[in-house]
Design an enzyme around this catalytic site. Structure first.
Site, mmCIF file in Angstrom:
data_model
loop_
_atom_site.group_PDB
_atom_site.id
_atom_site.type_symbol
_atom_site.label_atom_id
_atom_site.label_comp_id
_atom_site.label_asym_id
_atom_site.label_seq_id
_atom_site.Cartn_x
_atom_site.Cartn_y
_atom_site.Cartn_z
ATOM 1 N N GLU A 21 0.847 -1.188 0.000
ATOM 2 C CA GLU A 21 0.000 0.000 0.000
ATOM 3 C C GLU A 21 0.886 1.243 0.000
ATOM 4 O O GLU A 21 1.885 1.316 0.711
ATOM 5 C CB GLU A 21 -0.916 0.039 1.228
ATOM 6 C CG GLU A 21 -1.747 1.323 1.300
ATOM 7 C CD GLU A 21 -2.793 1.302 2.398
ATOM 8 O OE1 GLU A 21 -3.722 0.481 2.297
ATOM 9 O OE2 GLU A 21 -2.655 2.085 3.365
ATOM 10 N N ARG A 89 -15.497 2.847 4.631
ATOM 11 C CA ARG A 89 -16.261 3.979 5.124
ATOM 12 C C ARG A 89 -15.388 5.218 5.157
ATOM 13 O O ARG A 89 -15.803 6.312 4.814
ATOM 14 C CB ARG A 89 -16.799 3.688 6.532
ATOM 15 C CG ARG A 89 -17.778 4.735 7.026
ATOM 16 C CD ARG A 89 -17.979 4.648 8.522
ATOM 17 N NE ARG A 89 -16.802 5.089 9.244
ATOM 18 C CZ ARG A 89 -16.735 5.196 10.572
ATOM 19 N NH1 ARG A 89 -17.776 4.829 11.305
ATOM 20 N NH2 ARG A 89 -15.647 5.616 11.158
ATOM 21 N N GLY A 90 -14.145 5.052 5.590
ATOM 22 C CA GLY A 90 -13.194 6.152 5.589
ATOM 23 C C GLY A 90 -13.211 6.956 6.868
ATOM 24 O O GLY A 90 -14.075 6.792 7.730
ATOM 25 N N TYR A 254 1.778 -2.228 4.617
ATOM 26 C CA TYR A 254 1.593 -0.780 4.607
ATOM 27 C C TYR A 254 2.985 -0.145 4.581
ATOM 28 O O TYR A 254 3.653 -0.034 5.610
ATOM 29 C CB TYR A 254 0.810 -0.342 5.844
ATOM 30 C CG TYR A 254 -0.586 -0.933 5.922
ATOM 31 C CD1 TYR A 254 -1.529 -0.634 4.946
ATOM 32 C CD2 TYR A 254 -0.954 -1.787 6.957
ATOM 33 C CE1 TYR A 254 -2.812 -1.166 5.005
ATOM 34 C CE2 TYR A 254 -2.231 -2.328 7.017
ATOM 35 C CZ TYR A 254 -3.154 -2.023 6.033
ATOM 36 O OH TYR A 254 -4.423 -2.561 6.084
#
Length: 627
Positions: A21, A89-90, A254
């Protein structure tokens, strides 16, 4: 390719896979640096990457937007060729403490998943978030598992977890996920440890619990970043081994846009490409995944070391060459002034990297350093030289030491298995072939003798051109000559790399432009500038193909006894004639006025990504406009 299919293949083959990511930088230079880093990290072999949109609430996530904006974002993702979506959803925008749905937006990520399925059917694979340690506004594990089951029932096909370091808790949570009847793959989210400070900051931000033994081990070396990375590598690697042993087949890292800690971790886990774990590729060059280019399977060899430039210069074509080599290809290549085509880096960076040559010997030594992997790039080669050149490296070094400057090459290959870690490509159980190819810059004093020698061997074809466009060739027509091909079970012969006239002339313009860009990295009063500039004005760009692929070293005997005279002569200015002379090449004296170089840079470049979208493959979502 859908992510669920990648994950199924990892499970079938019992070969763990991984993904990265990244997040969008704030500046144009940061974007370029990220592109460069993603290119390098592509060589580690990720199955896919994702680009976050709105990490930390800087921008609205999908569910925080109205339905109209969501549909626009999804439409753009569809057009860009993306086939995988991560539906989150964020976070709320920074000015809001709690998350709230907009008036015409989606209340939950499950609503978004349902909307995507109803609108696009099975076009998108849809990923959703999983929370082994709860989320900011909800620590009720059972309720979160209910929501997760609802998202899967609505059409989600894989789950990506928040970052964690408590592997015991993750495995306990994973068993509860399965007990709820959730059968889609669960991908654990893992953050490599780069520095002690960033480790603590991210853990605090994500409310991520840290095992006490980790705190103790890292606290002792917290002021030594190298030691933190080394100890962190061991801690995270052991965690990953436990996860893989528990039956998980894919790890999601990440990266925080950093390469070193991730690369170290993958090395520790033996997941980087090797002879036992070769980097698979469908073709000998990196394919683009833009919606219009997916069937493209033929490219000229000239852009072998400048893939992005070729994509940029051909992005407006309606169709692309395929194995039939029809006339579908547009004869028009994009303008050289387009962003990303010129020389990369600043003038200062390039002078530091390539030095300030004052003789052809200095330039030849630079090319030799590149071949010896002491320099990571050249103006015509954006990446370090690959292992493909190892079997002809001594021949290439010999040419460059004599002032014959090689900028592209490939050895002849006579039927190597397609699984070969260096030369292999395409499906398994096939065989790949190559003709020997050499592209180089040749002094005008040597060009006639070289062409005479080529004419003595009927197996050789060549093109020779200078900056002014004076073309010489012994190729009878403008049709393509395949220099790479593969034979695979149940398929026609695949011929993905060619040499042909139209493309070579387009490459000629770019090749000499890159040399002039390099010259303009130096002051107009600099000998380096005028040495390089005069070479670009008078030397020839030559490519040669040996059409008998049985001869690995068949091209190099052409150059026996050939060498540039006066390799060590320095640049001089004749004050009386107002002319400069570089190794017998005359030109105008410098004016003393500094010109502004192009360097392929463009100001105000913006970074546009699809919202929380996984690419079909590496960097597709990040650079859909250029792929």
């Amino acid at each position: 390719m859908h992510i669920k299919d990648m994950l199924a293949e990892a499970e079938r083959s019992s070969r763990p896979s991984f993904s990265f990511e990244f997040f969008p930088p704030k500046t144009a230079q940061g974007v370029q640096n990220l592109y460069d880093r993603m290119d390098r990290m592509h060589g580690l072999g990720p199955s896919f990457i994702d680009i976050t949109w709105g990490a930390g609430g800087r921008l609205a996530q999908l569910t925080y937007m109205g339905k109209e904006k969501v549909d626009e974002a999804l439409k753009n993702a569809y057009k860009a060729g993306c086939t995988n979506i991560l539906a989150l959803r964020g976070d709320p925008p920074r000015e809001k403490e709690k998350w709230e749905a907009t008036e015409d937006g989606f209340q939950y990520a499950g609503d978004l998943v349902k909307h995507i399925r109803q609108t696009y059917g099975n076009h998108f694979d849809i990923g959703v978030a999983g929370y082994p340690e709860g989320c900011d506004d909800n620590k009720d594990e059972d309720l979160l598992l209910d929501h997760l089951k609802q998202k899967v029932d609505a059409g989600a096909t894989f789950i990506v977890t928040q970052m964690f370091y408590d592997v015991d808790n993750f495995l306990r949570w994973l068993s509860k996920v399965k007990a709820r009847g959730i059968t889609v793959p669960v991908i654990p989210g893992i953050m490599p440890i780069s520095t002690h400070q960033s480790f603590l900051r991210r853990c605090n931000h994500m409310n991520c619990s840290i095992p006490p033994s980790w705190n103790a081990a890292l606290e002792e070396v917290k002021n030594d970043d190298a030691a933190v990375r080394e100890i962190g590598k061991g801690l995270v690697a052991e965690m990953c081994r436990r996860i893989l042993k528990a039956g998980v087949h894919h790890l999601h890292f990440y990266t925080m846009n950093l390469a070193q800690a991730t690369s170290m971790l993958l090395d520790e886990l033996d997941l980087t490409p090797s002879s036992e774990r070769p980097l698979k590729q469908a073709l000998p060059w990196r394919q683009s995944l833009g919606l219009g280019r997916r069937e493209e399977d033929v490219r000229p060899i000239f852009w072998k070391n400048r893939n992005k430039s070729y994509v940029t210069r051909t992005q407006d074509w309606d169709e692309f060459p395929n194995g039939r080599w029809g006339d579908s290809r547009s004869p028009a290549f994009g303008e050289l002034d387009a962003y990303g085509i010129g020389l990369r880096g600043t003038n200062e960076q390039n002078r530091k990297l390539w030095g300030e040559p004052t003789s052809i010997r200095d330039i030849a030594d630079l090319f030799v350093k590149y071949l010896e992997k002491k320099v990571g790039s050249l103006p015509w080669s954006e990446a370090p030289i690959t292992s493909e050149a190892d079997i002809i490296k001594d021949d290439l070094i010999s040419l460059n030491r004599r002032g014959l400057l090689t900028i592209n090459s490939q050895p002849a290959i006579d039927g190597i298995k397609s699984s070969n870690p260096i030369y292999g490509w395409g499906p398994t159980n096939g065989y790949v072939y190559q003709k020997a190819y050499l592209e180089l810059l040749v002094s005008p004093k040597l060009i006639d003798e070289l062409i005479r020698r080529i004419g003595l061997d009927s197996e050789l074809t060549y093109y020779s051109v200078n900056k002014a466009g004076n073309l010489k060739t012994n190729v009878p027509g403008d049709g393509p000559n395949a220099v790479t091909w593969g034979v695979f079970p149940g398929k026609e012969i695949v011929q993905p790399t060619i040499v042909e006239t139209i493309s070579f002339l387009a490459w000629k313009d770019e090749a000499f432009r890159l040399g002039m860009d390099w010259a303009h990295c130096h002051s107009s009063l600099s000998p380096s500038r005028h040495l390089i500039q005069e070479m670009m004005e008078s030397w020839y760009l030559v490519n040669i193909v040996h059409n008998d692929f049985h001869h690995t070293h068949g091209l190099f005997s052409l150059f026996d006894g050939l060498s540039v005279d006066d390799l060590d002569d320095k640049f001089e200015i004749d004050q009386n004639t107002n002319e400069v002379e570089v190794n017998g090449i005359s030109g105008s004296k410098p004016t003393g006025q500094e010109n502004v170089p192009t360097n392929g840079q463009a100001s105000g470049q913006s970074f546009v990504v699809a919202v929380s979208i996984f690419s079909r493959s590496f960097a597709a979502a990040a650079k859909s406009s250029s792929s």
